[in-house]
Design an enzyme around this catalytic site. Structure first.
Site, short mmCIF file in Angstrom:
data_model
loop_
_atom_site.label_atom_id
_atom_site.label_comp_id
_atom_site.label_asym_id
_atom_site.label_seq_id
_atom_site.Cartn_x
_atom_site.Cartn_y
_atom_site.Cartn_z
N SER A 188 30.38 57.34 45.27
CA SER A 188 31.21 56.53 46.16
C SER A 188 31.73 57.47 47.06
CB SER A 188 30.91 55.12 46.80
OG SER A 188 30.25 54.02 45.89
N ALA A 221 36.67 48.24 44.30
CA ALA A 221 35.70 48.50 43.36
C ALA A 221 34.46 49.73 42.74
CB ALA A 221 35.44 47.23 42.25
N PRO A 222 34.24 50.49 42.16
CA PRO A 222 35.84 50.94 40.55
C PRO A 222 36.66 51.85 41.51
CG PRO A 222 33.51 51.57 40.76
CD PRO A 222 33.64 50.50 41.43
N GLY A 224 35.86 54.40 44.47
CA GLY A 224 35.59 55.59 45.43
C GLY A 224 36.31 56.28 46.49
N ASP A 240 39.35 43.57 45.30
CA ASP A 240 38.52 43.94 45.02
C ASP A 240 38.58 42.73 43.57
OD1 ASP A 240 35.62 44.20 43.31
OD2 ASP A 240 35.40 45.46 44.27
N ASP A 260 39.15 37.62 47.53
CA ASP A 260 38.11 38.17 47.82
C ASP A 260 38.20 38.23 49.82
OD1 ASP A 260 36.18 37.12 49.67
OD2 ASP A 260 36.53 35.20 49.48
N ASP A 276 33.14 47.93 52.21
CA ASP A 276 31.75 48.58 51.39
C ASP A 276 31.27 47.43 50.38
OD1 ASP A 276 29.28 50.37 50.39
OD2 ASP A 276 30.90 50.97 48.85
N LYS A 305 24.42 46.53 54.60
CA LYS A 305 23.54 47.14 53.91
C LYS A 305 22.68 45.96 54.88
CE LYS A 305 26.99 47.87 50.84
NZ LYS A 305 27.07 49.36 50.49
C1 LIG Z 1 29.07 49.03 46.52
S1 LIG Z 1 30.60 48.23 45.35
C2 LIG Z 1 32.12 49.20 46.02
C3 LIG Z 1 31.56 50.71 45.74
C4 LIG Z 1 33.37 51.51 45.68
N1 LIG Z 1 32.68 51.77 47.52
C5 LIG Z 1 33.20 52.50 45.28
O1 LIG Z 1 33.27 53.63 46.53
O2 LIG Z 1 33.96 52.57 44.42
C6 LIG Z 1 30.72 46.85 45.92
C7 LIG Z 1 31.49 45.96 45.32
O3 LIG Z 1 32.57 44.42 46.47
C8 LIG Z 1 32.74 43.62 45.42
N2 LIG Z 1 32.92 42.92 46.64
C9 LIG Z 1 31.46 42.29 46.68
N3 LIG Z 1 31.67 41.01 47.54
C10 LIG Z 1 33.24 40.83 47.80
C11 LIG Z 1 34.27 39.75 48.28
N4 LIG Z 1 34.06 38.70 48.99
N5 LIG Z 1 35.84 40.29 47.74
C12 LIG Z 1 36.01 41.46 47.52
N6 LIG Z 1 34.81 42.10 47.02
C13 LIG Z 1 33.61 41.90 47.03
C14 LIG Z 1 32.11 43.96 44.73
O4 LIG Z 1 33.25 43.82 43.45
C15 LIG Z 1 32.20 45.11 44.56
O5 LIG Z 1 32.30 46.13 43.66
#
Ligand SMILES: C[S@@+](CC[C@H](N)C(=O)[O-])C[C@H]1O[C@@H](n2cnc3c(N)ncnc32)[C@H](O)[C@@H]1O
Length: 355
Positions: A188, A221-222, A224, A240, A260, A276, A305
């Site tokens: 990402s 997370a993770p 990027g 995250d 959150d 993201d 999305k």
């Molecule tokens: C597509 S991944 C993100 C990848 C990240 N942009 C990267 O570059 O590695 C989506 C992330 O959103 C987090 N997520 C989803 N809902 C969330 C929330 N309400 N609060 C915090 N994190 C959330 C998930 O745990 C997941 O790690």
């Protein structure tokens, strides 16, 4: 007598394969050629389209004509013969292919063919030469002249088109190339790298992505996106519940909060918000609206999305609500939405406060 069909403007648009119908829907032009998964569409009938207002179009070109039954040898002569008389001179030549497996196999041919065709065009005085570029600014007439694009949907067909440098993408095939960092925690990383290149020019990047600036990454997370920001010298709060990986875990310029992302608010305003999180587009857009109305960030890059069937409608609804809310608060802003090369069933939005 002129045939009225010939006076209609024809457009050639490149897109991610599978998003041809979205291109047609957002332009509202008449579809002429829209094969699913082809990675391009031909449309007609709208005299004006603005590239920056399109999301699913990677490239916006005016189509002048096509050559069918290209011979295997001497492709040069039929292509030269098919060039439009106007414009007289082109600023650049782009030989392009669709973003498909067939396109990939054709790109070897376009690379070999490029110098031959350039040479022929220069001999005819139809291609600007590099000495016209100003040595200190790097700009020149080539930035102003229309570019010539020859697009090969397959090995025996070529579509001949031009682009307005002020109303198109500057990258070959409409794909901005970016490079991966070997220590990035996820691929990402490339998506945010591409977003910065697509939405900000070099001057804006130098101004707005300075070392010491602050950013919040929601759904980090993770790591990027966070890593992309840290590489540019920013200090990042990564929000995250999941773990940051690799070099991002425990990095001194990253504060990881297991919270959150919809509830988190910063103690003081930041320069950048990136997001993201995998959530409904309406919900993410509403969250972004709140941050801007609350003056909590200057700029944001976020992903919406779009796994649903009616992607164009879902995107429009989310962004219309955001625009209405910002307009009602008298906030001036710049908003661009684009499906980047690294975006699958999603699009990336750039939102910035204007003074
Ligand atoms: C597509 S991944 C993100 C990848 C990240 N942009 C990267 O570059 O590695 C989506 C992330 O959103 C987090 N997520 C989803 N809902 C969330 C929330 N309400 N609060 C915090 N994190 C959330 C998930 O745990 C997941 O790690």
């Amino acid at each position: 007598m002129t045939n009225p069909m010939n006076t209609l403007h024809s457009w050639l648009i490149y897109c991610r394969p599978g998003f041809e119908r979205d291109c047609v829907e957002e332009t509202q032009a008449k579809p002429v050629e829209t094969a699913e998964n082809s990675g391009f569409v031909v449309l007609q009938g709208k005299p004006k389209l603005a590239y920056k207002q399109l999301t699913f179009a990677r490239q916006l070109l005016t189509l002048h004509g096509e050559v069918n039954d290209l011979p295997e040898r001497d492709r040069l002569s039929p292509l030269l013969a098919a060039l439009p008389a106007a414009p007289e001179k082109f600023g650049a030549l782009y030989l392009e292919v669709p973003d498909t497996n067939e396109g990939k196999t054709l790109s070897g041919f376009t690379k070999r063919f490029q110098p031959l065709l350039e040479e022929a065009l220069r001999t005819q005085g139809r291609l600007e030469v590099e000495s016209d570029i100003h040595p200190s600014t790097g700009s020149g007439r080539t930035d102003m002249l229309p570019r010539l694009h020859i697009f090969f949907p397959d090995d025996h067909r070529a579509l001949i088109a031009t682009s307005d440098p002020h109303n198109s993408a500057s990258a070959l095939n409409g794909i901005q190339r970016v490079s991966m960092a070997s220590d990035a925690p996820s691929r990402s990383y490339l998506k945010l790298a591409e977003a910065f290149e697509v939405f900000l020019d070099k001057k804006e990047q130098a101004l707005w992505l300075k070392p010491g600036m602050t950013a919040i990454d929601l759904g980090a997370a993770p790591g990027g996106w966070t890593w992309q920001l840290v590489q540019r010298g920013l200090k990042v709060i990564a929000v995250d519940n999941g773990p940051l990986k690799g070099a991002a875990a425990g990095h001194p310029n990253i504060k990881h909060l297991r919270e959150d992302g919809f509830r988190f608010r910063p103690q003081r305003p930041v320069d950048w918000l990136v997001c993201d999180m995998v959530e409904q587009p309406q919900r993410v857009a509403a969250l972004m609206t709140e941050w801007f109305v609350g003056g909590m960030t200057q700029r944001a890059i976020f992903n919406l999305k779009l796994p649903m069937k009616k992607r164009v409608a879902a995107l429009k609804e989310a962004l219309d609500n955001l625009r209405t809310a910002l307009n009602n608060k008298g906030i001036r802003y710049q908003l661009e939405a684009r499906q980047l090369y690294h975006d699958r069933e999603e699009v990336t939005i750039y939102l910035a406060r204007k003074r």
